[in-house]
Design an enzyme around this catalytic site. Structure first.
Site, PDB file in Angstrom:
ATOM      1  N   ASN A   7      -9.747  -0.282  -8.385  1.00 27.64           N
ATOM      2  CA  ASN A   7     -10.858  -0.559  -7.477  1.00 27.64           C
ATOM      3  C   ASN A   7     -11.998   0.362  -7.897  1.00 27.64           C
ATOM      4  O   ASN A   7     -11.941   1.579  -7.678  1.00 27.64           O
ATOM      5  CB  ASN A   7     -10.453  -0.293  -6.023  1.00 27.64           C
ATOM      6  CG  ASN A   7     -11.589  -0.546  -5.044  1.00 27.64           C
ATOM      7  OD1 ASN A   7     -12.749  -0.290  -5.340  1.00 27.64           O
ATOM      8  ND2 ASN A   7     -11.256  -1.045  -3.866  1.00 27.64           N
ATOM      9  N   GLU A  34     -13.605  -4.740  -5.870  1.00 26.24           N
ATOM     10  CA  GLU A  34     -14.868  -4.253  -5.292  1.00 26.24           C
ATOM     11  C   GLU A  34     -15.978  -4.183  -6.344  1.00 26.24           C
ATOM     12  O   GLU A  34     -16.615  -3.149  -6.527  1.00 26.24           O
ATOM     13  CB  GLU A  34     -14.674  -2.902  -4.604  1.00 26.24           C
ATOM     14  CG  GLU A  34     -14.302  -3.040  -3.136  1.00 26.24           C
ATOM     15  CD  GLU A  34     -14.631  -1.819  -2.306  1.00 26.24           C
ATOM     16  OE1 GLU A  34     -15.666  -1.837  -1.624  1.00 26.24           O
ATOM     17  OE2 GLU A  34     -13.847  -0.855  -2.343  1.00 26.24           O
ATOM     18  N   TYR A 104      -8.159  -8.122  -3.829  1.00 22.36           N
ATOM     19  CA  TYR A 104      -8.778  -7.056  -3.033  1.00 22.36           C
ATOM     20  C   TYR A 104      -8.522  -7.408  -1.575  1.00 22.36           C
ATOM     21  O   TYR A 104      -9.216  -8.237  -0.981  1.00 22.36           O
ATOM     22  CB  TYR A 104     -10.271  -6.944  -3.328  1.00 22.36           C
ATOM     23  CG  TYR A 104     -10.979  -5.954  -2.429  1.00 22.36           C
ATOM     24  CD1 TYR A 104     -10.426  -4.704  -2.183  1.00 22.36           C
ATOM     25  CD2 TYR A 104     -12.176  -6.275  -1.807  1.00 22.36           C
ATOM     26  CE1 TYR A 104     -11.043  -3.798  -1.340  1.00 22.36           C
ATOM     27  CE2 TYR A 104     -12.819  -5.375  -0.968  1.00 22.36           C
ATOM     28  CZ  TYR A 104     -12.249  -4.131  -0.743  1.00 22.36           C
ATOM     29  OH  TYR A 104     -12.872  -3.237   0.102  1.00 22.36           O
ATOM     30  N   ASP A 145      -5.969  -3.708  -4.938  1.00 15.75           N
ATOM     31  CA  ASP A 145      -6.094  -2.823  -3.787  1.00 15.75           C
ATOM     32  C   ASP A 145      -5.572  -3.574  -2.570  1.00 15.75           C
ATOM     33  O   ASP A 145      -6.214  -4.491  -2.074  1.00 15.75           O
ATOM     34  CB  ASP A 145      -7.570  -2.433  -3.609  1.00 15.75           C
ATOM     35  CG  ASP A 145      -7.811  -1.584  -2.377  1.00 15.75           C
ATOM     36  OD1 ASP A 145      -6.842  -1.276  -1.651  1.00 15.75           O
ATOM     37  OD2 ASP A 145      -8.983  -1.235  -2.124  1.00 15.75           O
ATOM     38  N   ASN A 147      -4.823  -2.120   0.387  1.00 16.52           N
ATOM     39  CA  ASN A 147      -5.189  -1.463   1.642  1.00 16.52           C
ATOM     40  C   ASN A 147      -3.996  -1.297   2.574  1.00 16.52           C
ATOM     41  O   ASN A 147      -4.108  -1.407   3.799  1.00 16.52           O
ATOM     42  CB  ASN A 147      -6.331  -2.221   2.340  1.00 16.52           C
ATOM     43  CG  ASN A 147      -7.699  -1.732   1.872  1.00 16.52           C
ATOM     44  OD1 ASN A 147      -7.959  -0.533   1.852  1.00 16.52           O
ATOM     45  ND2 ASN A 147      -8.557  -2.654   1.470  1.00 16.52           N
ATOM     46  N   ASP A 245     -13.597   6.020  -5.406  1.00 17.08           N
ATOM     47  CA  ASP A 245     -12.640   6.750  -4.571  1.00 17.08           C
ATOM     48  C   ASP A 245     -11.201   6.359  -4.879  1.00 17.08           C
ATOM     49  O   ASP A 245     -10.270   6.921  -4.315  1.00 17.08           O
ATOM     50  CB  ASP A 245     -12.944   6.581  -3.083  1.00 17.08           C
ATOM     51  CG  ASP A 245     -13.245   5.149  -2.672  1.00 17.08           C
ATOM     52  OD1 ASP A 245     -13.300   4.265  -3.548  1.00 17.08           O
ATOM     53  OD2 ASP A 245     -13.434   4.891  -1.465  1.00 17.08           O
ATOM     54  N   HIS A 246     -11.014   5.404  -5.797  1.00 18.87           N
ATOM     55  CA  HIS A 246      -9.684   4.992  -6.247  1.00 18.87           C
ATOM     56  C   HIS A 246      -9.451   5.432  -7.687  1.00 18.87           C
ATOM     57  O   HIS A 246     -10.405   5.641  -8.447  1.00 18.87           O
ATOM     58  CB  HIS A 246      -9.554   3.458  -6.200  1.00 18.87           C
ATOM     59  CG  HIS A 246      -9.608   2.872  -4.846  1.00 18.87           C
ATOM     60  ND1 HIS A 246      -8.516   2.332  -4.196  1.00 18.87           N
ATOM     61  CD2 HIS A 246     -10.654   2.690  -3.990  1.00 18.87           C
ATOM     62  CE1 HIS A 246      -8.876   1.861  -3.020  1.00 18.87           C
ATOM     63  NE2 HIS A 246     -10.181   2.066  -2.867  1.00 18.87           N
TER      64      HIS A 246
END
Length: 254
Positions: A7, A34, A104, A145, A147, A245-246
């Site tokens: 991501n 993303e 995603y 991702d 989540n 951030d990944h």
């Protein structure tokens, strides 16, 4: 064969990171999430220049997914048809004889929110979609991702995150339902007792403090599990200047 997911949290911002990582790691396949780019803004030429084919499903500002491959694609498809929604969260392609599904998944925002209810509907649609994919393609990889941090070991502080979005029993049950279709969580399969985080909040120096979650996954169908050799999280990329951030996750198959 090296298959990776990342991501990038805006390909426009992180294009130099992505190109650098590809050059340094040379994966056969890289799934991206993303993108945050319109369909006509995808930098295909940059990837062609370094030897990658690209297929993408773009969306301005939000979402967007792509698959990069050393080998040409077959049977490229986008979205989950039954959902009939504008959010661009799925792209699938066959490479050699392996079906790659890049996802995603919905974040959900907070337990009890409308977005969490949407996340539940979305995962139900994903499960039905992946059942169909497996019926057509016995060799399938679902990666991206999700989540969802599926186990307590995937969370730096399980007690603090208990019953919160990404770690709730409901979300973990949706993840297990995907596994019950015939998938294996590749990293957990090899390292069930080790903490490997893939996401760290930008706030409060979470990366430097090693306080993360494992929410990015590579799931293998039963036909591919015997080929699994290793899975690693490349956390070094999270330490670069202006990082996502990944961090990338890489599975090595024989």
């Amino acid at each position: 064969m090296k298959i990776a997911t990342w991501n990038v949290n805006s390909l426009n911002v992180r294009l130099p990171h992505t190109l650098r990582w590809l050059e340094e790691n040379q994966p056969d396949i890289l799934a991206l999430q993303e993108l945050k780019l319109d369909q006509d803004k995808f930098p295909e030429a940059e990837f062609t220049r370094i030897g990658y084919h690209a297929a993408w499903n773009g969306q301005k500002t939000y979402n967007g997914v792509a698959i990069l491959s050393r080998q040409p694609f077959q049977e490229v498809s986008i979205d989950i048809p039954e959902l009939n929604e504008p959010q661009k969260r799925i792209i699938a392609a066959t490479i050699d004889d392996i079906r790659i599904v890049c996802a995603y998944c919905v974040n959900g925002e907070a337990i009890g929110s409308e977005k969490f209810a949407y996340k539940e509907r979305w995962f139900a649609a994903l499960q039905a979609y992946m059942r169909t994919q497996l019926e057509k393609h016995p060799k399938t990889i679902l990666l991206g991702d999700f989540n969802i941090a599926p186990y307590n070991i995937d969370v730096y502080d399980p007690e603090k995150w208990q019953d919160k979005v990404l770690c709730s029993p409901q979300e973990r049950s949706w993840f297990q339902q995907l596994l019950q279709l015939g998938f294996t969580d590749s990293l957990h399969q090899l390292y069930p007792d080790s903490a490997h985080y893939t996401w760290w909040d930008y706030r409060m120096n979470m990366f430097k403090r090693k306080l993360g979650l494992r929410i990015d996954h590579i799931l293998l169908s039963e036909k591919l599990v015997p080929l699994l050799r290793d899975v690693q999280v490349d956390s070094s990329a999270r330490g670069w200047d202006r990082p996502s951030d990944h961090a990338p996750v890489i599975a090595t198959l024989a």
